[in-house]
Design an enzyme around this catalytic site. Structure first.
Site, mmCIF file in Angstrom:
data_model
loop_
_atom_site.group_PDB
_atom_site.id
_atom_site.type_symbol
_atom_site.label_atom_id
_atom_site.label_comp_id
_atom_site.label_asym_id
_atom_site.label_seq_id
_atom_site.Cartn_x
_atom_site.Cartn_y
_atom_site.Cartn_z
ATOM 1 N N GLU A 27 45.178 51.233 39.777
ATOM 2 C CA GLU A 27 46.072 50.898 38.659
ATOM 3 C C GLU A 27 45.541 51.331 37.290
ATOM 4 O O GLU A 27 46.307 51.500 36.349
ATOM 5 C CB GLU A 27 46.371 49.392 38.627
ATOM 6 C CG GLU A 27 45.183 48.529 38.226
ATOM 7 C CD GLU A 27 45.506 47.026 38.233
ATOM 8 O OE1 GLU A 27 45.990 46.514 39.257
ATOM 9 O OE2 GLU A 27 45.257 46.381 37.204
ATOM 10 N N ILE A 85 43.595 29.612 41.434
ATOM 11 C CA ILE A 85 44.916 30.220 41.627
ATOM 12 C C ILE A 85 45.415 29.983 43.052
ATOM 13 O O ILE A 85 46.570 29.608 43.271
ATOM 14 C CB ILE A 85 44.880 31.737 41.292
ATOM 15 C CG1 ILE A 85 44.467 31.939 39.826
ATOM 16 C CG2 ILE A 85 46.230 32.384 41.573
ATOM 17 C CD1 ILE A 85 44.174 33.369 39.429
ATOM 18 N N ASP A 140 51.031 42.716 42.584
ATOM 19 C CA ASP A 140 50.933 42.696 41.128
ATOM 20 C C ASP A 140 49.739 43.531 40.678
ATOM 21 O O ASP A 140 49.527 43.737 39.498
ATOM 22 C CB ASP A 140 50.767 41.246 40.637
ATOM 23 C CG ASP A 140 50.777 41.155 39.123
ATOM 24 O OD1 ASP A 140 51.748 41.658 38.514
ATOM 25 O OD2 ASP A 140 49.826 40.606 38.539
ATOM 26 N N THR A 175 48.121 39.249 44.315
ATOM 27 C CA THR A 175 48.040 39.155 42.855
ATOM 28 C C THR A 175 46.571 39.013 42.446
ATOM 29 O O THR A 175 46.271 38.611 41.325
ATOM 30 C CB THR A 175 48.872 37.957 42.308
ATOM 31 O OG1 THR A 175 48.414 36.759 42.929
ATOM 32 C CG2 THR A 175 50.353 38.134 42.553
ATOM 33 N N ASP A 183 38.152 30.420 52.802
ATOM 34 C CA ASP A 183 37.299 30.478 51.613
ATOM 35 C C ASP A 183 35.892 30.088 52.048
ATOM 36 O O ASP A 183 35.724 29.075 52.749
ATOM 37 C CB ASP A 183 37.837 29.478 50.552
ATOM 38 C CG ASP A 183 37.241 29.715 49.178
ATOM 39 O OD1 ASP A 183 36.000 29.818 49.078
ATOM 40 O OD2 ASP A 183 38.006 29.797 48.206
ATOM 41 N N ARG A 225 43.264 41.440 43.267
ATOM 42 C CA ARG A 225 42.822 42.747 42.745
ATOM 43 C C ARG A 225 43.244 43.813 43.756
ATOM 44 O O ARG A 225 43.225 43.586 44.961
ATOM 45 C CB ARG A 225 41.300 42.797 42.566
ATOM 46 C CG ARG A 225 40.787 42.096 41.311
ATOM 47 C CD ARG A 225 41.174 42.824 40.009
ATOM 48 N NE ARG A 225 40.692 42.160 38.811
ATOM 49 C CZ ARG A 225 41.385 41.265 38.100
ATOM 50 N NH1 ARG A 225 42.593 40.911 38.472
ATOM 51 N NH2 ARG A 225 40.874 40.723 37.014
HETATM 52 P P1 NAI Z 1 38.320 31.144 41.390
HETATM 53 O O1 NAI Z 1 36.901 31.535 41.176
HETATM 54 O O2 NAI Z 1 38.781 29.804 40.931
HETATM 55 O O3 NAI Z 1 38.680 31.264 42.954
HETATM 56 C C1 NAI Z 1 38.298 32.326 43.761
HETATM 57 C C2 NAI Z 1 38.024 31.745 45.129
HETATM 58 O O4 NAI Z 1 37.788 32.829 46.023
HETATM 59 C C3 NAI Z 1 36.803 30.845 45.169
HETATM 60 O O5 NAI Z 1 37.116 29.594 45.734
HETATM 61 C C4 NAI Z 1 35.813 31.602 46.043
HETATM 62 O O6 NAI Z 1 34.980 30.765 46.816
HETATM 63 C C5 NAI Z 1 36.765 32.405 46.912
HETATM 64 N N1 NAI Z 1 36.141 33.527 47.595
HETATM 65 C C6 NAI Z 1 35.034 34.233 47.254
HETATM 66 N N2 NAI Z 1 34.770 35.142 48.202
HETATM 67 C C7 NAI Z 1 35.711 35.009 49.155
HETATM 68 C C8 NAI Z 1 35.961 35.645 50.387
HETATM 69 N N3 NAI Z 1 35.159 36.615 50.842
HETATM 70 N N4 NAI Z 1 37.021 35.247 51.115
HETATM 71 C C9 NAI Z 1 37.826 34.254 50.688
HETATM 72 N N5 NAI Z 1 37.636 33.602 49.534
HETATM 73 C C10 NAI Z 1 36.596 33.978 48.769
HETATM 74 O O7 NAI Z 1 39.187 32.306 40.724
HETATM 75 P P2 NAI Z 1 40.715 32.254 40.331
HETATM 76 O O8 NAI Z 1 40.843 31.844 38.912
HETATM 77 O O9 NAI Z 1 41.465 31.516 41.359
HETATM 78 O O10 NAI Z 1 41.085 33.822 40.388
HETATM 79 C C11 NAI Z 1 41.078 34.543 41.601
HETATM 80 C C12 NAI Z 1 41.287 36.006 41.326
HETATM 81 O O11 NAI Z 1 42.591 36.235 40.822
HETATM 82 C C13 NAI Z 1 40.376 36.597 40.213
HETATM 83 O O12 NAI Z 1 39.106 36.956 40.716
HETATM 84 C C14 NAI Z 1 41.155 37.805 39.764
HETATM 85 O O13 NAI Z 1 40.763 38.913 40.520
HETATM 86 C C15 NAI Z 1 42.603 37.449 40.090
HETATM 87 N N6 NAI Z 1 43.424 37.298 38.893
HETATM 88 C C16 NAI Z 1 44.581 38.009 38.778
HETATM 89 C C17 NAI Z 1 45.393 37.899 37.655
HETATM 90 C C18 NAI Z 1 46.678 38.642 37.523
HETATM 91 O O14 NAI Z 1 47.296 38.628 36.439
HETATM 92 N N7 NAI Z 1 47.162 39.284 38.558
HETATM 93 C C19 NAI Z 1 44.992 37.045 36.537
HETATM 94 C C20 NAI Z 1 43.772 36.281 36.783
HETATM 95 C C21 NAI Z 1 43.022 36.422 37.906
#
Ligand code: NAI
Length: 361
Positions: free
Chosen positions: A293, A184, A288, A262, A203, A264
């Site tokens: 929530e 994302i 978001d 967006t 990251d 958590r």
């Molecule tokens: P992803 O796993 O592809 O990317 C998450 C990234 O965060 C990874 O590259 C990881 O290395 C990095 N990360 C881990 N710890 C970190 C830290 N301490 N500091 C900085 N970066 C760190 O996951 P994706 O698909 O990009 O989703 C990210 C988040 O978005 C999900 O965990 C979820 O909480 C949220 N989300 C929100 C939605 C919504 O509708 N608002 C829908 C789907 C996901």
């Protein structure tokens, strides 16, 4: 002869056991129960249950302490992001015979991982259902905050065509800090690059190819916060990232910064956010997700109003824009969520390993 008999017996027992799970047509006899089914996703879930020949009962109620017994006799539960998957809930599900939890979400911060592991539960998730959907919504929040679209629409409805108070900034040339450059975060960074912004990434898992593509640099969180005009949170919520934005880290941010979340809710300490909104630290805050929530979002409170004082306070700031965890909400994402979460159940019922990325446990 004896040995042969033994062999026959073994085969027979195996077949008998097998017949507990598979009928003569080779279809699984295991069944699943799906909690928190919203009207908007029902058609996708029902279609995929049919496509995959799965027996699933769909419930509109969420999984809570009161409803956990509804899962008695089911082999798998299919859960929404706000269902209760605390240790106590998982133990109760396990006692009721549940062996698998299939999450209709990517994140699993609402699941007690250690307890699920102890109980030997299989847990599946939908790793990526439409990263662009969330990234596009994040950009939408930014545009609404910067160019004051909600206020402008309201004014026009009141036949007020003045411009005072609607002034924004040109985004081209601004510096955007992306915290969590996974699927994302990368999609959001690409959008902002397209707008002409300078991209900074934070990251722990650096992707140099992405950095090259974006002409971006990775840096520590503090440096990113100091330099960014826009900060967007896209990392998962875990014990390391809880309150990644708190009193201290917010104080490092530029005055007049845009903050977007967006990811958590608990990535931000809500009290610290409110304290800084009171001093006009931010030019705009787009949320978001919200720390508390659960039980509020995805529900209609228009009759009784809200009792959450912190949410009410956040809503009272004109520079805050809140949406109800809808960033994912596109047709494509709903289709992928239904397909992958039910395929995970199917794989489990057929004794297959869940694919890489889908398997939490
Ligand atoms: P992803 O796993 O592809 O990317 C998450 C990234 O965060 C990874 O590259 C990881 O290395 C990095 N990360 C881990 N710890 C970190 C830290 N301490 N500091 C900085 N970066 C760190 O996951 P994706 O698909 O990009 O989703 C990210 C988040 O978005 C999900 O965990 C979820 O909480 C949220 N989300 C929100 C939605 C919504 O509708 N608002 C829908 C789907 C996901």
């Amino acid at each position: 002869m004896k040995r042969l008999k033994k062999g026959v017996l073994v085969v027979k027992i195996t077949e008998d056991l097998f017949s507990l799970f598979i009928n003569k047509k080779g279809e699984s006899l295991m069944k699943a129960i799906c909690f928190s089914v919203h009207d908007f996703e029902k058609v996708y879930l029902e279609t995929w249950a049919k496509n995959l020949s799965l027996e699933i009962d769909f419930l509109t109620v969420g999984l809570t302490g009161e409803t956990v017994d509804l899962a008695r006799g089911y082999d798998a539960v299919i859960c929404w992001a706000n269902d209760n998957l605390s240790g106590a809930s998982l133990k109760h599900l396990h006692k009721n015979g549940v062996k698998m939890v299939s999450l209709r979400s990517a994140g699993f911060s609402h699941l007690d991982f250690e307890v699920a592991k102890e109980l030997g539960l299989v847990v599946g998730r939908v790793p990526s259902y439409s990263p662009e959907a969330i990234a596009e919504h994040t950009f939408g929040l930014l545009m609404c905050l910067n160019r004051h679209y909600p206020r402008a629409f309201q004014r026009i409805k009141d036949f007020n065509f003045t411009l005072e108070g609607l002034e924004g900034v040109t985004l081209k040339g601004k510096t955007v800090g992306v915290v969590g450059a996974g699927l994302i975060g990368a999609a959001f960074a690409r959008i902002m690059k397209g707008v002409g912004c300078q991209i900074l990434l934070h990251d722990p898992n650096e992707d140099q190819e992405l950095a090259r593509e974006l002409g971006a640099s990775y840096m520590g969180l503090e440096e990113l916060l100091r330099q960014s005009d826009i900060v967007s949170l896209h990392c998962p919520l875990n014990y390391k990232t809880r309150y990644i934005l708190n009193k201290e880290t917010i104080s490092l941010m530029k005055d007049g910064v845009f903050l977007l979340n967006t990811g958590r809710g608990a990535l931000i300490d809500t009290d610290a956010l409110i304290a800084n909104l009171k001093t006009n630290k931010f030019r705009g805050v787009g949320l978001d997700v919200y720390e508390y929530e659960e039980g509020v979002f995805f529900k209609d409170h228009s009759d009784l109003g809200l009792s959450d004082e912190k949410l009410l306070r956040l809503m009272s700031f004109p520079r805050v824009l809140i949406t109800s965890h809808q960033a994912f909400f596109t047709e494509e994402a709903l289709e992928n969520i239904a397909k992958d979460s039910l395929q995970n159940v199917k794989d489990f019922f057929e004794g297959q390993e869940l694919p890489e990325g889908h398997k939490v446990l």
